[in-house]
Motif scaffolding. Structure first.
Motif: not given
Lengths: 497, 445
Positions: A70-73, A78-79, A470-474, A484-486
């Motif tokens: 689930a974490f990976l999904m 979202w990405l 790009l950092a802000m995208v992250f 947490v999931p990331v």
């Protein structure tokens, strides 16, 4: 090293969601047909997302989703939507959004309900593109995986894992025996709230108190207000509209940041829940406190001529920023430092858990406060055992520890992001003050949207260097799914047994 | 009366013992050793077997039994025993439970689980304790007539104002009746010229206000009004109930429990109490946390010895009043002798409840005095009663010796019983009756 996570299952399920992304794309497509603007950006994206979706979906046959997958999904979903969401912007090739980095920034800001924009000239973009921005935000509002759980029956039990992973704050509050039924109830409420707001805005227009509010504006703003996201097709945001529209928008932003489960019970006639919910009372108290403070500062500064305007802008801006919506009813960048700093602090608050809001959330702050007050008490009386209670029930110590940790990690991320923004800007010779950098970092990481100064409410994030964007995208990505999931994906032990 | 008792644990065998004198008692117990022991120590029939089986219950004669007491250690078993008994015959079923949830269910729907009477030993004991600490100087306080009447037992301290006086002299309270004086373990009905001595116990019956007023005379300087600082030591079921009952009354009791896990559990369950995790026999702790200034301390750990130690320690550091739970009934008297103010025996509370149901249904409330030397009973008088329609002065002559009319309630109002008071049919009377006179009184009155 052997990978023990069944990543094919996660990726395959992401494929299923991508496959269905053609449905929301039909909205802008139809508008493009009506307006006679370019169809290709949407038609091609529809084709691409279906092809990509089906291809990814075929990676796995058995698709039993467990906690770890689930974490990976959640992270990937979202990405992936952000990437697909950027495609129409690039294909349309209009204005600043033609650049892939800007398009990705805009789409991420959209789906994560941030509302930070890199659009400079709002007029160069077609209405279809503006609608796509709003649709992305509406999809992100209540959580894309809540929607997936509601719609995709094949997720079944896995939906509980997904909803829990997506909103880290609490166990999923099952309203019904079936998780998909719960997700549907929440979405029905979300759709209802959006529809009511469209109706209210149109009614104001017909009553003659909102001359600027076209049906297109009504829909675009309802999509981004209830989802506490903040995109507007207008460069001046809500400042383009009459005071009546601004007042009418306030309750919808506030409701969007109210727990949907709580709203569900209230609609069932159970009003006692409002009184019993410590979190709701805390949330209302925070709104009242910040609004009163800003109103007081604005009145002392004499920013606005009338009391009505002072109160309206104070209330509007506090509700907008605190709920992480990010609309502007005036260019608050021109307000006094005192007013701006109070607004800045409210970026860290956020609305209630289980709503469309982002940031740290009232629930966590309340638990932190209560736990700290308890710790002060036990410092004086070491033998006393005193559990922390929220709305009458005990918050277990593990949860308190998690909440402390989450709050701390959030603040650390915020500090690191601030430093990065300053360093990266000076690298390219862009003048960014500390307060501007802090506010930009907070506005993206906590998914608020507009910052102060360079990226102020009526300005744009366009001037930042590509690396910062790009950092802000992250930041927007991990901020929206609550870190947490990331971060779990970044630990080696996640991938091993 | 034929009585079947299922489960001969502490409570079960105690009930069997107290009923065996007047009734035919059959005890069903799973443990062969206990059965063996009971057979030779009491005049009862002890059967080995599972009380939830029809076969065993039939063997015990449930079909003809009037009363069945299910008092095994397991709540669920007790409920099943009652249900099984009802399929065989129609005894009045009494189940003992620990879990208060079950009690709530039963109270919400009388007769649930086929249980006619549900008794929670722990809760009864806790209620006893809370009542006692509400009345300074009292050893025991029992409510009668829905709380309109209280029966209280006091020990007269030697330094008390009433010590050395006659009853007529001490009885200055309008709504209070002196029912008995216990001198050296002898229960006697006082006359006007009986002299109260230090160390005597008196049993008074009256309104709660009257009892309260009397307590101020007996134990001056312990006025209840400002007593709000209560400490409970030991997070046993009884301790937890006491803390909860006190918290419900709006005072925040402090509950001291040594085991960290149990302390946490209690703190979660009792939002109205302040739970402390510490060993209460640590004097430094008692003083540091100000527990020595408490108005009353209840020692309710699982061990009698510990309760005694904690009570004496507390007394020693200055706690005004100590109440100790004592499981072993034989120690109760000893506890009070060495300086514990009140020793509460959980089994007595349960026994009172259960003995009440052996009194042929008329008795609505009952309290045991000095073991079973005497009883205080409440019942409604009917037209045929020897008490009805004439002044008490006349009717009392027809009743055996050893009877005192303690209180009368009429239409939920308290009526002071005096010689000239006339009792009407429908009145509730609270009588003090010596044990040997009980049977006669119940037939006549």
């Amino acid at each position: 090293m052997r990978v023990r996570v069944d990543w094919r299952v996660s990726v395959s399920l992401v494929g299923t969601i991508l496959k269905w992304l053609w449905v929301p794309l039909t909205g802008p497509l139809v508008l493009a047909v009506v307006d006679g603007s370019a169809l290709a950006p949407f038609a091609l994206t529809m084709a691409a997302t279906v092809v990509a979706g089906v291809a990814l979906e075929s990676l796995a046959d058995e698709r039993d989703l467990r906690g770890r997958e689930a974490f990976l999904m959640v992270s990937l979903t979202w990405l992936a939507i952000a990437v697909v969401g950027a495609v129409p912007f690039v294909l349309a090739g209009e204005g600043t959004l033609a650049s892939p980095t800007n398009a990705l920034f805009e789409a991420t800001s959209g789906i994560t309900t941030t509302g930070a924009t890199v659009v400079v000239d709002f007029e160069t973009h077609s209405r279809a593109i503006h609608l796509w921005r709003a649709v992305l935000q509406w999809l992100g509002g209540l959580g894309i995986l809540v929607l997936a759980t509601a719609v995709l029956s094949q997720l079944g039990v896995g939906g509980a894992h997904l909803m829990e992973t997506e909103t880290q704050t609490r166990d999923v509050n099952k309203l019904t025996p079936r998780i998909s039924e719960t997700a549907r109830l929440l979405y029905r409420l979300y759709i209802g709230l959006t529809a009511v707001m469209v109706a209210v805005l149109l009614a104001l227009h017909w009553l003659g108190v909102a001359p600027e509010m076209t049906p297109f504006d009504a829909v675009s703003h309802a999509f981004t207000a209830v989802s506490t996201s903040g995109f507007s097709p207008r460069g001046e945001s809500l400042a383009a509209f009459s005071p009546a529209v601004q007042w009418a928008t306030v309750p919808f932003m506030a409701l969007g940041a109210t727990s949907f489960v709580l709203m569900y019970f209230v609609l069932q006639g159970d009003l006692s829940r409002l009184r019993e919910s410590d979190e709701f009372r805390f949330y209302v108290a925070l709104l009242a406190f910040f609004a009163a403070t800003v109103a007081g500062v604005l009145a002392l500064d004499g920013t606005f001529a009338t009391t009505e305007a002072t109160v309206r802008h104070a209330v509007f801006q506090v509700v907008s920023i605190l709920t992480t919506t990010g609309y502007a009813s005036a260019d608050f960048n021109l307000w006094s430092p005192a007013a701006k700093h109070v607004l800045f602090v409210s970026m860290f608050v956020g609305g209630m858990a289980g709503s469309t809001t982002c940031s740290i959330k009232a629930l966590r702050w309340l638990v932190v406060l209560k736990a700290f007050r308890r710790d002060l008490f036990t410092a004086a009386h070491p033998s006393v055992v005193r559990p922390v209670r929220l709305s009458g029930s005990v918050v277990d110590e593990d949860t308190i520890r998690d909440i402390y940790a989450y709050t701390l990690v959030s603040l650390v991320f915020f500090i690191l992001a601030t430093v990065f923004v300053v360093v990266d800007a000076s690298r390219v010779g862009l003048a960014v003050t500390e307060f501007e950098a802090m506010s930009a970092a907070a506005a993206t990481f906590f998914n608020v949207g507009p910052a102060f100064g360079i990226a102020g409410p009526l300005a744009s994030y366009e001037p930042f260097p590509r690396s910062t964007k790009l950092a802000m995208v992250f930041l927007m990505w991990i901020g929206r799914i609550e870190i947490v999931p990331v971060l779990v994906l970044l630990t080696p032990s996640y991938w091993r047994t | 009366m034929r009585i079947v008792v299922v489960g001969a644990g502490e409570v079960g065998s105690n009930i069997a013992a107290s009923l065996s004198a007047d009734h035919d008692v059959v005890v069903v117990e799973r443990d062969p050793a206990t059965v063996e022991e009971l057979t030779y120590s009491m005049d009862i029939l002890a059967l080995e077997g599972d009380g939830a089986s029809r076969e065993t219950l039939r063997e015990a004669g449930v079909e003809e039994a009037d009363l069945l007491v299910a008092s095994t250690d397991q709540d669920e078993t007790n409920l099943v025993v009652c249900g099984t008994a009802k399929t065989l015959g129609d005894p009045l079923t009494i189940a003992r439970v620990r879990n208060v949830e079950l009690l709530d269910t039963w109270q919400a729907s009388q007769g649930a689980f086929d249980v006619d009477v549900m008794v929670s030993t722990d809760l009864l004991t806790a209620q006893d304790i809370v009542r006692v600490i509400g009345v300074p100087g009292a050893l025991d306080v029992d409510p009668f007539a829905s709380g309109l009447v209280q029966v209280a037992e006091f020990q007269v301290p030697a330094e008390s104002d009433v010590a050395g006086r006659t009853v007529a002299d001490a009885d200055r309270f309008e709504s209070l009746t002196f029912a008995a004086v216990v001198h050296d373990g002898e229960v006697a009905i006082p006359r006007g010229d009986t002299v109260l001595e230090g160390g005597d116990k008196v049993v008074v019956i009256g309104t709660p206000a009257g009892v309260q007023e009397f307590s101020r005379t007996v134990a001056p300087g312990q006025a209840l009004d400002e007593a709000d600082d209560f400490v409970v030591v030991g997070g046993s079921a009884i301790g937890a109930h006491v803390a909860r009952l006190l918290a419900d009354r709006g005072v925040q009791p402090r509950l001291v429990e040594r085991d960290p896990e149990r302390a946490r559990e209690l703190a979660e369950a009792l939002p109205g109490a302040l739970v402390m995790e510490h060993d209460a026999t640590d004097v430094d702790f008692l003083v540091a946390e100000g527990l020595d200034r408490a108005d009353a301390l209840v020692a309710a750990t699982d061990s009698d010895e510990k309760n005694l130690l904690v009570s004496l320690l507390a007394r020693n550091v200055g706690v005004k009043r100590t109440v100790a739970v004592v499981e072993n009934g034989e120690y109760a008297h000893l506890f009070e002798t060495v300086g514990v103010d009140v020793a509460v025996n959980p089994r007595r509370s349960t026994a009172e409840e259960i003995v009440r149901f052996t009194q042929e249904g008329r008795v609505e409330n009952l309290s045991l005095i000095e073991g079973r030397e005497a009883e205080v009973v409440e019942f409604e008088v009917d037209a045929d009663s020897a008490l009805t329609g004439r002044p008490i002065r006349e009717s009392i002559g027809d009743l055996p010796d050893g009877v005192v009319v303690g209180a009368i309630t009429r239409d939920h109002e308290f009526v002071v019983p005096r010689g000239e008071t006339e009792i009407h049919a429908g009145d509730h009377v609270v009588l003090f009756v010596a044990a040997d006179a009980l049977e006669d009184v119940m037939t006549l009155a």
